[in-house]
Design an enzyme around this catalytic site. Structure first.
Site, PDB file in Angstrom:
ATOM      1  N   GLN A 149       9.160   3.303 -19.379  1.00  0.00           N
ATOM      2  CA  GLN A 149       7.765   3.467 -18.957  1.00  0.00           C
ATOM      3  C   GLN A 149       7.519   4.754 -18.187  1.00  0.00           C
ATOM      4  OE1 GLN A 149       7.540  -1.233 -17.951  1.00  0.00           O
ATOM      5  NE2 GLN A 149       5.876  -0.031 -17.090  1.00  0.00           N
ATOM      6  N   GLN A 170      -4.797  -8.289 -13.025  1.00  0.00           N
ATOM      7  CA  GLN A 170      -5.903  -7.599 -13.686  1.00  0.00           C
ATOM      8  C   GLN A 170      -6.064  -6.165 -13.194  1.00  0.00           C
ATOM      9  OE1 GLN A 170      -9.340 -10.111 -13.176  1.00  0.00           O
ATOM     10  NE2 GLN A 170      -8.599 -11.638 -14.627  1.00  0.00           N
ATOM     11  N   MET A 188       8.249  -4.793 -11.416  1.00  0.00           N
ATOM     12  CA  MET A 188       9.245  -3.731 -11.273  1.00  0.00           C
ATOM     13  C   MET A 188       9.739  -3.670  -9.829  1.00  0.00           C
ATOM     14  SD  MET A 188       8.452  -0.638 -13.905  1.00  0.00           S
ATOM     15  CE  MET A 188       7.069   0.090 -13.046  1.00  0.00           C
ATOM     16  N   GLY A 189       9.570  -4.784  -9.115  1.00  0.00           N
ATOM     17  CA  GLY A 189      10.038  -4.840  -7.743  1.00  0.00           C
ATOM     18  C   GLY A 189       9.042  -4.264  -6.766  1.00  0.00           C
ATOM     19  N   ALA A 190       9.545  -3.962  -5.547  1.00  0.00           N
ATOM     20  CA  ALA A 190       8.682  -3.517  -4.448  1.00  0.00           C
ATOM     21  C   ALA A 190       7.528  -4.502  -4.284  1.00  0.00           C
ATOM     22  CB  ALA A 190       8.173  -2.100  -4.681  1.00  0.00           C
ATOM     23  N   LEU A 191       7.856  -5.785  -4.205  1.00  0.00           N
ATOM     24  CA  LEU A 191       6.850  -6.831  -4.222  1.00  0.00           C
ATOM     25  C   LEU A 191       5.964  -6.790  -2.975  1.00  0.00           C
ATOM     26  CD1 LEU A 191       8.811  -9.917  -5.630  1.00  0.00           C
ATOM     27  CD2 LEU A 191       7.766  -8.001  -6.837  1.00  0.00           C
ATOM     28  N   GLY A 207       0.055  -8.781  -3.696  1.00  0.00           N
ATOM     29  CA  GLY A 207      -0.464  -8.931  -5.054  1.00  0.00           C
ATOM     30  C   GLY A 207       0.507  -9.677  -5.939  1.00  0.00           C
ATOM     31  N   HIS A 208       1.788  -9.322  -5.861  1.00  0.00           N
ATOM     32  CA  HIS A 208       2.808 -10.039  -6.628  1.00  0.00           C
ATOM     33  C   HIS A 208       2.930 -11.486  -6.139  1.00  0.00           C
ATOM     34  CE1 HIS A 208       4.280  -5.754  -6.949  1.00  0.00           C
ATOM     35  NE2 HIS A 208       4.244  -6.116  -8.218  1.00  0.00           N
ATOM     36  N   SER A 213      -0.865  -1.895  -4.236  1.00  0.00           N
ATOM     37  CA  SER A 213       0.022  -1.215  -5.165  1.00  0.00           C
ATOM     38  C   SER A 213       1.273  -0.796  -4.420  1.00  0.00           C
ATOM     39  CB  SER A 213      -0.660   0.021  -5.767  1.00  0.00           C
ATOM     40  OG  SER A 213       0.273   0.823  -6.472  1.00  0.00           O
TER      41      SER A 213
END
Length: 329
Positions: A58, A146, A24-27, A30-31, A183
């Site tokens: 969502q 995960q 959903m962007g805001a990479l 983690g992405h 996050s």
């Protein structure tokens, strides 16, 4: 940069392996880890497509949807540096032509537990957009973190139940050096809130360590002639530390595992709840990764997920850790 389904379809013929990473962007890192894993799987001759779409289905509240960070220019840079070949960033009208879909994927009973109970309808919306994006991108493999363990389990179940021809790959949670799970929501924490938020990962690690210690004691109990009588004899000789160790080995029982895991985590979470700023616990659950039902207290073997959700200030955070009961190493 691809904006429409037609552009995506014309991007390149599907004669090579294609891996997709849905976001959903805001990479963040983690992405980037997911993208690098997809790049390695697809190989130098394959394709890696990253989707960037803030899915309105969502979000339970319009304010949360509006608050979600949009950083597309930065996302393009992160995706490219990590090895993506293309970013598919469609508009809401492109994904949902004519408005919200009348037909949606139902997450079923698993989608009503934990995150589903806290965010009704969230998983139905998530599965609906994942199904649409799988159809649009047509990957051989899709990579998910995960950290969103319940989401990952539901996607795997949907793919299996509905015969999607795609492999779902889970990638280990990426953490900051202090243990906080990465996050996009972490940016909303001030310094004091971030300190409190560390209780989530500390609680999970404490539970993991408690289980490991208990299982090590149980393993010793099976191979060592440790008895309460021997512990008493050591006490009489003034060997208090050795006596305590022998007593612990003698009394080690595998059936204490689930309750000990929960207790170790709650000790830290309760302490954070009394701090400033306080941590407001939503749930702590020790669940079966197949269906996210609670693990019974008498479980002695098998896989489990210890999941936690809490709010710090106005920011809601989730985290989890996989555990294995019955392991001796």
């Amino acid at each position: 940069m691809l904006r429409t389904a037609a552009e995506l379809g014309a991007f390149a013929p599907l004669k090579r392996a294609r891996a997709v990473v849905m976001t959903m962007g805001a990479l963040h890192e983690g992405h980037a880890t997911l993208i690098r894993a997809a790049r390695a799987a697809a190989g130098p001759g394959g394709q890696v497509v990253v989707t960037v779409f803030v899915n309105p289905l969502q979000f339970g509240e319009a304010a949360d949807l509006e608050r979600y960070p949009r950083t597309l220019d930065a996302d393009l840079a992160v995706a490219g540096a990590a090895g993506a070949d293309a970013v598919f960033a469609p508009s809401v009208d492109e994904v949902y032509p004519g408005g919200e879909p009348q037909v949606r994927i139902s997450a079923g009973p698993m989608g009503e537990r934990l995150e589903g109970a806290s965010r009704p309808g969230h998983f139905d919306g998530m599965l609906t957009v994942v199904a649409k994006l799988l159809h649009l991108t047509r990957p051989d493999a899709a990579f998910f973190g995960q950290k969103d363990a319940q989401q990952l389990a539901l996607i795997r179940r949907m793919v299996r139940d509905l015969n999607f021809p795609v492999e779902i790959v889970g990638v280990e949670t990426v953490r900051e050096p202090d243990g906080l799970a990465l996050s996009s929501r972490n940016r909303f924490l001030d310094a004091e809130e971030r300190h409190t938020a560390l209780a989530l990962s500390r609680a999970l690690f404490a539970a993991r360590d408690r289980l490991a210690a208990q299982q090590a004691l149980h393993a010793r109990a099976q191979t060592t002639a440790a008895t309460t009588g021997r512990a008493a004899a050591l006490t009489a000789l003034g060997e208090a530390r050795a006596a305590a160790d022998t007593q612990a080995v003698a009394l080690a029982r595998p059936v204490d595992g689930p309750s000990a895991v929960r207790a170790a985590a709650l000790l830290i979470l309760d302490d954070a709840a009394a701090g400033q700023p306080p941590l407001a616990l939503d749930y702590l659950a020790l669940v079966d990764p197949a269906d996210f039902t609670e693990i019974p207290d008498d479980r002695t073997t098998g896989e489990a997920v210890l999941a936690v959700a809490a709010r710090v200030g106005t920011t809601r955070l989730i985290d989890n850790i996989p555990l294995t009961f019955g392991a001796t190493t």
